[in-house]
Motif scaffolding. Structure first.
Motif, PDB file in Angstrom:
ATOM      1  N   GLY A   1       3.775  32.555  68.811  1.00  0.00           N
ATOM      2  CA  GLY A   1       2.816  31.703  68.136  1.00  0.00           C
ATOM      3  C   GLY A   1       3.162  30.231  68.269  1.00  0.00           C
ATOM      4  N   LYS A   2       2.127  29.414  68.440  1.00  0.00           N
ATOM      5  CA  LYS A   2       2.339  27.990  68.679  1.00  0.00           C
ATOM      6  C   LYS A   2       2.997  27.292  67.498  1.00  0.00           C
ATOM      7  CE  LYS A   2      -0.039  23.887  70.428  1.00  0.00           C
ATOM      8  NZ  LYS A   2      -1.319  23.360  70.977  1.00  0.00           N
TER       9      LYS A   2
ATOM     10  N   GLU B   1       0.902  36.705  74.128  1.00  0.00           N
ATOM     11  CA  GLU B   1       0.020  35.554  74.218  1.00  0.00           C
ATOM     12  C   GLU B   1       0.830  34.288  74.446  1.00  0.00           C
ATOM     13  OE1 GLU B   1      -2.231  35.443  70.631  1.00  0.00           O
ATOM     14  OE2 GLU B   1      -3.436  37.210  71.131  1.00  0.00           O
TER      15      GLU B   1
ATOM     16  N   GLY C   1      -2.535  30.514  74.111  1.00  0.00           N
ATOM     17  CA  GLY C   1      -2.962  31.793  73.559  1.00  0.00           C
ATOM     18  C   GLY C   1      -3.502  32.775  74.583  1.00  0.00           C
TER      19      GLY C   1
END
Length: 505
Positions: A429-430, A487, A492
């Motif tokens: 996740g970013k 992802e 993503g």
């Protein structure tokens, strides 16, 4: 609250890691800054460490069939222009010679005169000029392979210098090989990377990851770049060696052609590979502590230092005889195919034991009349917390010296391996990724981050954005990375495997 233990190095690693590094270099007498900005003077103790690196890497290269040669320091500008990606990659780092003599000017000061008909580049790397020689040396498949290495200095105009890590001039080796087939060239590329990895782990006690660079991080002009990466104590990565599969790019640019066994004219396949004095910086940052340098025994210029203690002149001869005979016994020991290296420090100097602690000598031994009476030595290991010393029977010490040194090597390696494991984690996740690489104190960043195993879609745009936002790069795509759906931590989009992201030197 207990009293804080005083350290030989100020500041400590936790207080200011970059300054701690500079102070370790100074206190250990490895090197100093030169009057020429961005350059360094490698002092005798530091150069002795480099000589150990050179001697052992050189032997390992030759065991694979490589021979040494030497090529010019100056490269004609037109040579660099032959390979577009190569010249683009090094253009901003090149030092250029435009004149060949000095004359007195109107004010009496010396000024450049005698402009060259063609500018010369001071060697940033030698693919182009060595390729010119290869083009004359190769005409038939019978001339191949060519396996060469040179030990040399190179110049890359560094704007933010740091001793050993980034200097305008540094020492290195660069290997260059020519092959008849792609398969043979790639096999050599992998072989030399493994030589680097084995050397760094066995001699420098630095655990490394092995893998391939992303396209954006490849050597300019290479088809593929393989590398080894090590984690420093501040959790940043250091590239400890690279091996490049150049495909036919440089062969085409330099006209390296040969007649095959079938009588066809073909372009050759080439490789290049290198390691430099950056290894010295890595050595410092992986093992050293707040009291100075810590040297793995196999790379230490001296594995043991003997310090005779002479308080009365009448005991001098006896103490020195005892010390010299002990040195002879130790020097007769076999330590991985070499004789044990022993230094005798008989200087009447306060704090000499601390000098050797700061220099990182693996084993220190004090010898005085009381030790002689007991046929003993008073010894300490550099990896012992608090620098504790113990009395040890002389014969036992000689019998166990090599075992102690090997134990020290293993413990230094394991400590570095545990450190890497502690600060390597999967980050998804970013938001989590950006948080992982963002210090709490922006003005004076604390140690943070580490090796993030994260998904990447393969797009250079994502790689560049992360680099711009966080000063984080893909250090390598591990050879042993498993297929795993995920992802990209930037955009993503779907990703098939994790890569290693980190801040680096």
């Amino acid at each position: 609250m207990g009293k804080q233990m005083k350290t030989a190095i100020t500041p400590t690693r936790e207080e200011d890691y970059p300054e701690w590094y500079q102070q370790v270099v100074k206190a250990s007498d490895l090197a100093e800054n030169s009057p020429v900005r961005g350059c360094m003077v490698i002092k005798p103790w530091g150069y002795a460490v480099w000589e150990k690196i050179v001697a052992n890497l050189d032997r390992m290269f030759k065991e694979t069939g490589v021979k040494n040669a030497y090529f010019p320091l100056f490269i004609p500008l037109r040579f660099l222009q032959k390979e577009a990606k190569h010249v683009e990659g090094f253009a901003t780092e090149c030092a250029v010679v435009t004149h060949h003599r000095l004359e007195k000017g109107p004010d009496g000061n010396l000024v450049p005169a005698g402009e060259l008909t063609e500018p010369l580049i001071v060697r940033p790397t030698s693919e182009t000029i060595i390729g010119d020689s290869f083009s004359r040396w190769v005409s038939s498949y019978r001339d191949l392979p060519i396996l060469l290495n040179q030990w040399a200095n190179v110049v890359r105009w560094e704007m933010r210098p740091r001793v050993f890590l980034r200097t305008a001039e540094f020492l290195w080796q660069e290997g260059h090989t020519v092959h008849a087939t792609s398969e043979e060239a790639y096999e050599r590329t992998e072989m030399m990377l493994n030589v680097y990895a084995d050397f760094v782990e066995e001699f420098l006690a630095m655990p490394v990851l092995r893998g391939a660079k992303s396209p954006a991080e490849r050597f300019p002009g290479a088809v593929d770049t393989l590398c080894i990466e090590a984690m420093m104590q501040d959790r940043k990565a250091l590239q400890a060696g690279t091996s490049h599969f150049l495909g036919q790019n440089f062969a085409v640019a330099s006209e390296i052609k040969f007649q095959s066994a079938e009588g066809k004219e073909e372009y050759a396949w080439t490789t290049s590979w290198g390691a430099s004095t950056r290894l010295m910086g890595g050595l410092i940052m992986v093992h050293s502590d707040d009291d100075g340098l810590v040297l793995p025994p196999r790379i230490a210029p001296a594995q043991v230092v003997l310090m005779p203690i002479i308080k009365k002149e009448e005991t001098r001869q006896a103490v020195m005889d005892y010390t010299n005979s002990l040195a002879d016994e130790l020097r007769a020991l076999d330590f991985h195919g070499e004789k044990l290296s022993v230094e005798i420090d008989d200087k009447d100097k306060p704090g000499r034991a601390w000098d050797w602690i700061k220099k990182g000598v693996p084993i220190r031994v004090e010898i005085g009349p009381r030790d002689m009476e007991k046929n003993a030595v008073f010894m300490g290991r550099r990896d012992t917390p608090g620098h504790k010393k113990e009395s040890m029977d002389r014969n036992d010490f000689v019998a166990k010296a090599v075992e102690m040194l090997d134990d020290m090597t293993q413990k230094l390696f394991q400590k570095a391996l545990d450190h890497r494991a502690e600060f390597t984690e999967k980050v998804d996740g970013k938001d989590a990724f950006y948080k992982y690489f963002t210090p709490k104190n922006a003005e004076k960043p604390e140690m943070h981050g580490g090796f993030a195993l994260s998904h990447w879609c393969g797009e250079m745009e994502c790689e560049e954005k992360i680099k711009q936002d966080l000063a984080v790069t893909i250090r390598l795509i591990p050879f042993d990375a498993e297929e795993e759906a995920g992802e990209c931590i930037c955009c993503g989009k779907p990703s098939k495997k994790r890569v290693v992201f980190a801040k680096s030197y």
